[in-house]
Scaffold this motif. Structure first.
Motif, short mmCIF file in Angstrom:
data_model
loop_
_atom_site.label_atom_id
_atom_site.label_comp_id
_atom_site.label_asym_id
_atom_site.label_seq_id
_atom_site.Cartn_x
_atom_site.Cartn_y
_atom_site.Cartn_z
N ARG A 180 56.66 13.85 6.86
CA ARG A 180 55.90 14.09 8.08
C ARG A 180 55.63 12.77 8.78
O ARG A 180 55.60 11.71 8.17
CB ARG A 180 54.59 14.81 7.78
CG ARG A 180 53.58 14.01 6.96
CD ARG A 180 52.39 14.88 6.62
NE ARG A 180 51.38 14.14 5.87
CZ ARG A 180 50.29 14.70 5.35
NH1 ARG A 180 50.07 16.01 5.48
NH2 ARG A 180 49.42 13.96 4.69
N GLN A 181 55.45 12.90 10.08
CA GLN A 181 55.14 11.73 10.89
C GLN A 181 54.05 12.10 11.89
O GLN A 181 54.27 12.95 12.77
CB GLN A 181 56.37 11.20 11.61
CG GLN A 181 56.12 9.89 12.33
CD GLN A 181 57.40 9.21 12.77
OE1 GLN A 181 58.45 9.84 12.87
NE2 GLN A 181 57.33 7.91 13.02
N ALA A 182 52.91 11.47 11.71
CA ALA A 182 51.79 11.68 12.62
C ALA A 182 51.93 10.75 13.81
O ALA A 182 52.59 9.70 13.72
CB ALA A 182 50.48 11.43 11.89
N PRO A 183 51.30 11.07 14.94
CA PRO A 183 51.39 10.21 16.12
C PRO A 183 50.94 8.79 15.81
O PRO A 183 49.87 8.57 15.24
CB PRO A 183 50.43 10.90 17.11
CG PRO A 183 50.41 12.32 16.69
CD PRO A 183 50.53 12.30 15.20
N GLY A 184 51.78 7.83 16.15
CA GLY A 184 51.44 6.43 15.95
C GLY A 184 51.55 5.93 14.53
O GLY A 184 51.16 4.79 14.24
N LYS A 185 52.05 6.78 13.65
CA LYS A 185 52.16 6.39 12.25
C LYS A 185 53.61 6.46 11.78
O LYS A 185 54.45 7.10 12.42
CB LYS A 185 51.28 7.28 11.37
CG LYS A 185 49.79 7.11 11.64
CD LYS A 185 48.97 7.89 10.63
CE LYS A 185 47.49 7.70 10.84
NZ LYS A 185 46.67 8.44 9.84
N GLU A 186 53.87 5.83 10.66
CA GLU A 186 55.21 5.87 10.09
C GLU A 186 55.42 7.20 9.37
O GLU A 186 54.47 7.86 8.93
CB GLU A 186 55.39 4.71 9.12
CG GLU A 186 55.40 3.35 9.79
CD GLU A 186 55.77 2.23 8.84
OE1 GLU A 186 55.94 1.09 9.30
OE2 GLU A 186 55.89 2.50 7.63
N ARG A 187 56.68 7.54 9.24
CA ARG A 187 57.03 8.73 8.49
C ARG A 187 56.62 8.55 7.03
O ARG A 187 56.77 7.47 6.47
CB ARG A 187 58.54 8.96 8.58
CG ARG A 187 59.05 10.21 7.90
CD ARG A 187 60.55 10.28 8.00
NE ARG A 187 61.18 9.17 7.28
CZ ARG A 187 62.44 8.81 7.44
NH1 ARG A 187 63.21 9.44 8.33
NH2 ARG A 187 62.95 7.81 6.73
N GLU A 188 56.12 9.63 6.44
CA GLU A 188 55.70 9.55 5.05
C GLU A 188 56.24 10.73 4.25
O GLU A 188 56.42 11.84 4.77
CB GLU A 188 54.18 9.50 4.93
CG GLU A 188 53.46 10.72 5.40
CD GLU A 188 51.95 10.68 5.13
OE1 GLU A 188 51.49 9.73 4.47
OE2 GLU A 188 51.25 11.60 5.58
N PHE A 189 56.45 10.49 3.00
CA PHE A 189 56.90 11.51 2.06
C PHE A 189 55.77 12.50 1.80
O PHE A 189 54.61 12.11 1.63
CB PHE A 189 57.34 10.84 0.76
CG PHE A 189 57.61 11.79 -0.38
CD1 PHE A 189 56.65 12.01 -1.35
CD2 PHE A 189 58.83 12.44 -0.48
CE1 PHE A 189 56.90 12.86 -2.41
CE2 PHE A 189 59.09 13.30 -1.52
CZ PHE A 189 58.12 13.51 -2.50
N VAL A 190 56.11 13.77 1.77
CA VAL A 190 55.13 14.82 1.46
C VAL A 190 55.43 15.44 0.09
O VAL A 190 54.56 15.47 -0.78
CB VAL A 190 55.13 15.91 2.55
CG1 VAL A 190 54.16 17.03 2.18
CG2 VAL A 190 54.79 15.32 3.91
N VAL A 191 56.65 15.93 -0.07
CA VAL A 191 57.00 16.60 -1.31
C VAL A 191 58.51 16.68 -1.43
O VAL A 191 59.22 16.72 -0.43
CB VAL A 191 56.37 18.01 -1.36
CG1 VAL A 191 56.87 18.86 -0.20
CG2 VAL A 191 56.64 18.70 -2.68
N GLY A 192 59.00 16.69 -2.67
CA GLY A 192 60.43 16.87 -2.92
C GLY A 192 60.64 17.81 -4.09
O GLY A 192 59.78 17.93 -4.97
N VAL A 193 61.79 18.47 -4.10
CA VAL A 193 62.12 19.40 -5.18
C VAL A 193 63.56 19.16 -5.59
O VAL A 193 64.44 18.94 -4.77
CB VAL A 193 61.88 20.87 -4.73
CG1 VAL A 193 62.74 21.23 -3.53
CG2 VAL A 193 62.13 21.83 -5.89
N SER A 194 63.80 19.21 -6.90
CA SER A 194 65.14 19.01 -7.43
C SER A 194 66.06 20.14 -7.00
O SER A 194 65.61 21.18 -6.52
CB SER A 194 65.09 18.93 -8.95
OG SER A 194 64.56 20.14 -9.49
#
Length: 128
Positions: free
Chosen positions: A38-52
């Motif tokens: 996800r990427q919020a306004p004015g912020k860097e993209r960040e990891f939320v969740v991953g699945v194998s």
């Protein structure tokens, strides 16, 4: 190549729930990790969740543990992100992403640079 399309974003009040979907098409016969960023306004993209690739292992960012749940249906080539108890700080554009792995790799990277395929994103807005 894998094409990804997110859906399900929208406006929700704080404390509410929302479920995002990620539909894959193209070379879906390959085994691939699915992740949400996800990427919020004015912020860097960040990891939320991953699945194998087989759904056996999941990896969550600390900020969403206990509130978000990732799942996938490989027969239908769809992944889901269930979000509960949403907070205003969850407001962002949510992206589905994927990369191919070999059959014995059950990990899912938190590093966005590892992901080769990305959807266009869906906006989630949480009002206070």
């Amino acid at each position: 190549q894998v094409l990804l399309a997110e859906s399900g974003g929208g406006l929700v009040q704080a404390g509410g729930s929302l479920t995002l979907s990620c539909t894959a098409s193209g070379r879906t016969k390959d085994k691939y990790v699915m992740g949400w960023f996800r990427q919020a306004p004015g912020k860097e993209r960040e990891f939320v969740v991953g699945v194998s690739w087989n759904g056996s292992r999941t990896y969550y960012a600390d900020s969403v543990k206990g509130r978000f749940t990732i799942s996938r249906d490989n027969d239908k080539n769809i992944g889901y992100l269930q979000m509960k108890n949403l907070k205003p700080e969850d407001t962002a554009v949510y992206y589905c992403a994927a990369y191919s792995v070999v059959y014995y790799d059950f990990s899912a990277s938190r590093d966005g640079s590892r992901y080769d395929y990305w959807g266009k994103g869906t906006l989630v807005t949480v009002s206070s």
